[in-house]
Enzyme design. Sequence first.
Site, mmCIF file in Angstrom:
data_model
loop_
_atom_site.group_PDB
_atom_site.id
_atom_site.type_symbol
_atom_site.label_atom_id
_atom_site.label_comp_id
_atom_site.label_asym_id
_atom_site.label_seq_id
_atom_site.Cartn_x
_atom_site.Cartn_y
_atom_site.Cartn_z
ATOM 1 N N LYS A 190 -7.672 -0.985 11.769
ATOM 2 C CA LYS A 190 -7.993 0.288 11.114
ATOM 3 C C LYS A 190 -9.401 0.734 11.505
ATOM 4 O O LYS A 190 -10.314 -0.079 11.554
ATOM 5 C CB LYS A 190 -7.946 0.135 9.590
ATOM 6 C CG LYS A 190 -6.541 -0.122 9.055
ATOM 7 C CD LYS A 190 -5.761 1.158 8.937
ATOM 8 C CE LYS A 190 -4.330 0.897 8.550
ATOM 9 N NZ LYS A 190 -3.489 0.340 9.568
ATOM 10 N N HIS A 199 7.172 -3.545 9.510
ATOM 11 C CA HIS A 199 7.478 -4.670 8.615
ATOM 12 C C HIS A 199 8.861 -5.238 8.931
ATOM 13 O O HIS A 199 9.112 -6.427 8.742
ATOM 14 C CB HIS A 199 7.502 -4.216 7.148
ATOM 15 C CG HIS A 199 6.191 -3.694 6.655
ATOM 16 N ND1 HIS A 199 6.055 -2.446 6.094
ATOM 17 C CD2 HIS A 199 4.958 -4.247 6.630
ATOM 18 C CE1 HIS A 199 4.794 -2.263 5.723
ATOM 19 N NE2 HIS A 199 4.102 -3.327 6.053
ATOM 20 N N GLN A 223 -7.630 -13.791 2.355
ATOM 21 C CA GLN A 223 -6.375 -14.165 3.009
ATOM 22 C C GLN A 223 -6.358 -15.660 3.320
ATOM 23 O O GLN A 223 -5.323 -16.313 3.206
ATOM 24 C CB GLN A 223 -6.173 -13.352 4.299
ATOM 25 C CG GLN A 223 -4.770 -13.555 4.869
ATOM 26 C CD GLN A 223 -4.427 -12.564 5.961
ATOM 27 O OE1 GLN A 223 -4.842 -11.416 5.937
ATOM 28 N NE2 GLN A 223 -3.664 -13.004 6.934
ATOM 29 N N LYS A 279 6.719 5.650 14.818
ATOM 30 C CA LYS A 279 6.043 6.877 14.368
ATOM 31 C C LYS A 279 6.951 8.060 14.683
ATOM 32 O O LYS A 279 7.446 8.187 15.797
ATOM 33 C CB LYS A 279 4.717 7.060 15.108
ATOM 34 C CG LYS A 279 3.638 6.095 14.628
ATOM 35 C CD LYS A 279 2.957 6.631 13.380
ATOM 36 C CE LYS A 279 1.852 5.710 12.885
ATOM 37 N NZ LYS A 279 2.165 5.045 11.639
ATOM 38 N N THR A 280 7.159 8.929 13.702
ATOM 39 C CA THR A 280 7.978 10.119 13.910
ATOM 40 C C THR A 280 7.114 11.348 13.638
ATOM 41 O O THR A 280 5.960 11.223 13.220
ATOM 42 C CB THR A 280 9.166 10.141 12.934
ATOM 43 O OG1 THR A 280 8.657 10.354 11.616
ATOM 44 C CG2 THR A 280 9.939 8.827 12.952
ATOM 45 N N THR A 330 0.823 -1.220 0.000
ATOM 46 C CA THR A 330 0.000 0.000 0.000
ATOM 47 C C THR A 330 0.858 1.272 0.000
ATOM 48 O O THR A 330 0.327 2.377 -0.048
ATOM 49 C CB THR A 330 -0.944 0.014 1.223
ATOM 50 O OG1 THR A 330 -0.191 -0.285 2.394
ATOM 51 C CG2 THR A 330 -2.049 -1.020 1.085
ATOM 52 N N HIS A 383 8.056 -0.202 6.274
ATOM 53 C CA HIS A 383 8.418 0.612 7.431
ATOM 54 C C HIS A 383 8.900 -0.283 8.566
ATOM 55 O O HIS A 383 9.019 -1.500 8.403
ATOM 56 C CB HIS A 383 7.253 1.516 7.862
ATOM 57 C CG HIS A 383 5.977 0.775 8.143
ATOM 58 N ND1 HIS A 383 5.832 -0.127 9.177
ATOM 59 C CD2 HIS A 383 4.777 0.796 7.507
ATOM 60 C CE1 HIS A 383 4.609 -0.623 9.172
ATOM 61 N NE2 HIS A 383 3.949 -0.079 8.167
ATOM 62 N N LYS A 419 2.378 2.039 19.484
ATOM 63 C CA LYS A 419 3.165 1.515 18.360
ATOM 64 C C LYS A 419 4.429 2.332 18.172
ATOM 65 O O LYS A 419 4.384 3.554 18.150
ATOM 66 C CB LYS A 419 2.337 1.581 17.075
ATOM 67 C CG LYS A 419 1.667 0.266 16.721
ATOM 68 C CD LYS A 419 1.154 0.312 15.295
ATOM 69 C CE LYS A 419 0.346 -0.945 14.980
ATOM 70 N NZ LYS A 419 -0.183 -0.947 13.628
ATOM 71 N N ASP A 470 -2.269 -8.599 15.014
ATOM 72 C CA ASP A 470 -3.571 -8.120 14.526
ATOM 73 C C ASP A 470 -4.115 -9.017 13.405
ATOM 74 O O ASP A 470 -5.251 -8.866 12.971
ATOM 75 C CB ASP A 470 -3.463 -6.658 14.046
ATOM 76 C CG ASP A 470 -2.395 -6.457 12.978
ATOM 77 O OD1 ASP A 470 -1.584 -7.378 12.743
ATOM 78 O OD2 ASP A 470 -2.367 -5.374 12.365
ATOM 79 N N ARG A 517 -9.297 1.766 3.954
ATOM 80 C CA ARG A 517 -8.080 2.201 3.266
ATOM 81 C C ARG A 517 -8.415 2.800 1.901
ATOM 82 O O ARG A 517 -9.420 2.456 1.303
ATOM 83 C CB ARG A 517 -7.155 1.009 3.041
ATOM 84 C CG ARG A 517 -6.533 0.466 4.306
ATOM 85 C CD ARG A 517 -5.763 -0.793 3.979
ATOM 86 N NE ARG A 517 -5.284 -1.441 5.198
ATOM 87 C CZ ARG A 517 -4.022 -1.453 5.594
ATOM 88 N NH1 ARG A 517 -3.118 -0.818 4.898
ATOM 89 N NH2 ARG A 517 -3.672 -2.087 6.681
#
Length: 406
Positions: free
Chosen positions: A83, A49, A172, A231-232, A41, A46, A228, A193, A87
């Site tokens: 989520k 992953h 899936q 994150k920046t 996506t 990141h 989590k 998740d 998306r």
Amino acid sequence: MANVYDTLMERGYIKQVTHEEEVRDLLGKEKVTFYIGFDPTADSLHVGHFLQMMVMAHMQRAGHRPIALLGGGTAMVGDPSGKTDMRKMLTKEQIQHNAECFKNQFSVLVDFDNDKAIMANNADWLLNLNYVDFLREVGVHFSVNRMLTAECFKQRLEKGLSFLEFNYMLMQGYDFLELNRRYGCVLQLGGDDQWSNIIAGADLIRRKESKPAYGMTFALLTNSEGKKMGKTEKGALWLNKEKTSPYEFYQYWRNVADSDVEKCLALLTFLPMDEVRRLGLLQDAEINEAKKVLAYEVTKIVHGKEEAEKAKAAAEALFAGGASMENVPTVEITEDELGCTVIDLIVNTKILPSKSEARRLVQQGGLTINDEKITDANMVITKANFNDKSMLIRRGKKNYNRIVIK
């Protein structure tokens, strides 16, 4: 030789397993083909992953065969797990481009030569499915009552769950069945998740093929407060150096909370656990040494030794007030771009993504230019603010950027 299951358990990866004894036994005795799915996506993986890539690497080093499954088909639907909103839809071309980017990043940790690992794309079997045939073959095995109790759907029911996304679990599950038929894949791994989706796939194989299949999830990368990590201020901590520079990447790990150092060393580096525990026990000022080791090791895996050395040198030069600025993230501007406010400059040079964030930084006293604290968000930037055509911006205590006039 140590069983990789014990390695993963000792390092803190494993959260849930469908059949613990059987899975451990299997991993100790046989070469197992397993898979992890990645929906393309974005055009880069990141740090969330990255944890899954580390698991793939541990498994491959122990003799097992990874399948990195790119969700070229599922990305066209979107996973509702974790989520609150649906998306955004991507085109086939965007998904294909993102998939290519992923493969390059996987190769840093996973060896795809000589069939040691497989890169597959579920678009190959999902996009040309006959819907009625699919419902008859797969849909008949899924109980809607059971699906609605799954955590990934529960969260979305309050806001509304589209039928498009409701299909995701079936797709899936079907992926696992296809990979089992094509490559003998018997184990699906994923973030915690994904537990409901993983169980659905293992169950489908047992029903359709009358043979065992297993699932295992790992803890999501969270800090000691349960939030989590990765994150920046600018968003996700990307593995692509164009999106997150090696220096910023290094600095992120250099600045983690003391209480998270041991966990990150265990999950995100290959250091032996004796060393991880030793570093994790360091206190006060000494814990900074452990953070340097963490930052260097993670940056080395993702960006290579040379970039890790550069990032380390830049961080040390700044911390010690040294003169070497060449590795600090640098943006060039022209003289024509001067005459704007400090807020505009920070946003125009992409140091921060929005004016509101930049303004908040000034209001909180977190912005300095050339070691002078900035208190006026409307301060106009001129040539006088530069020393020898160079300006050093510091956000907070440790985030540095340099702006240079061409």
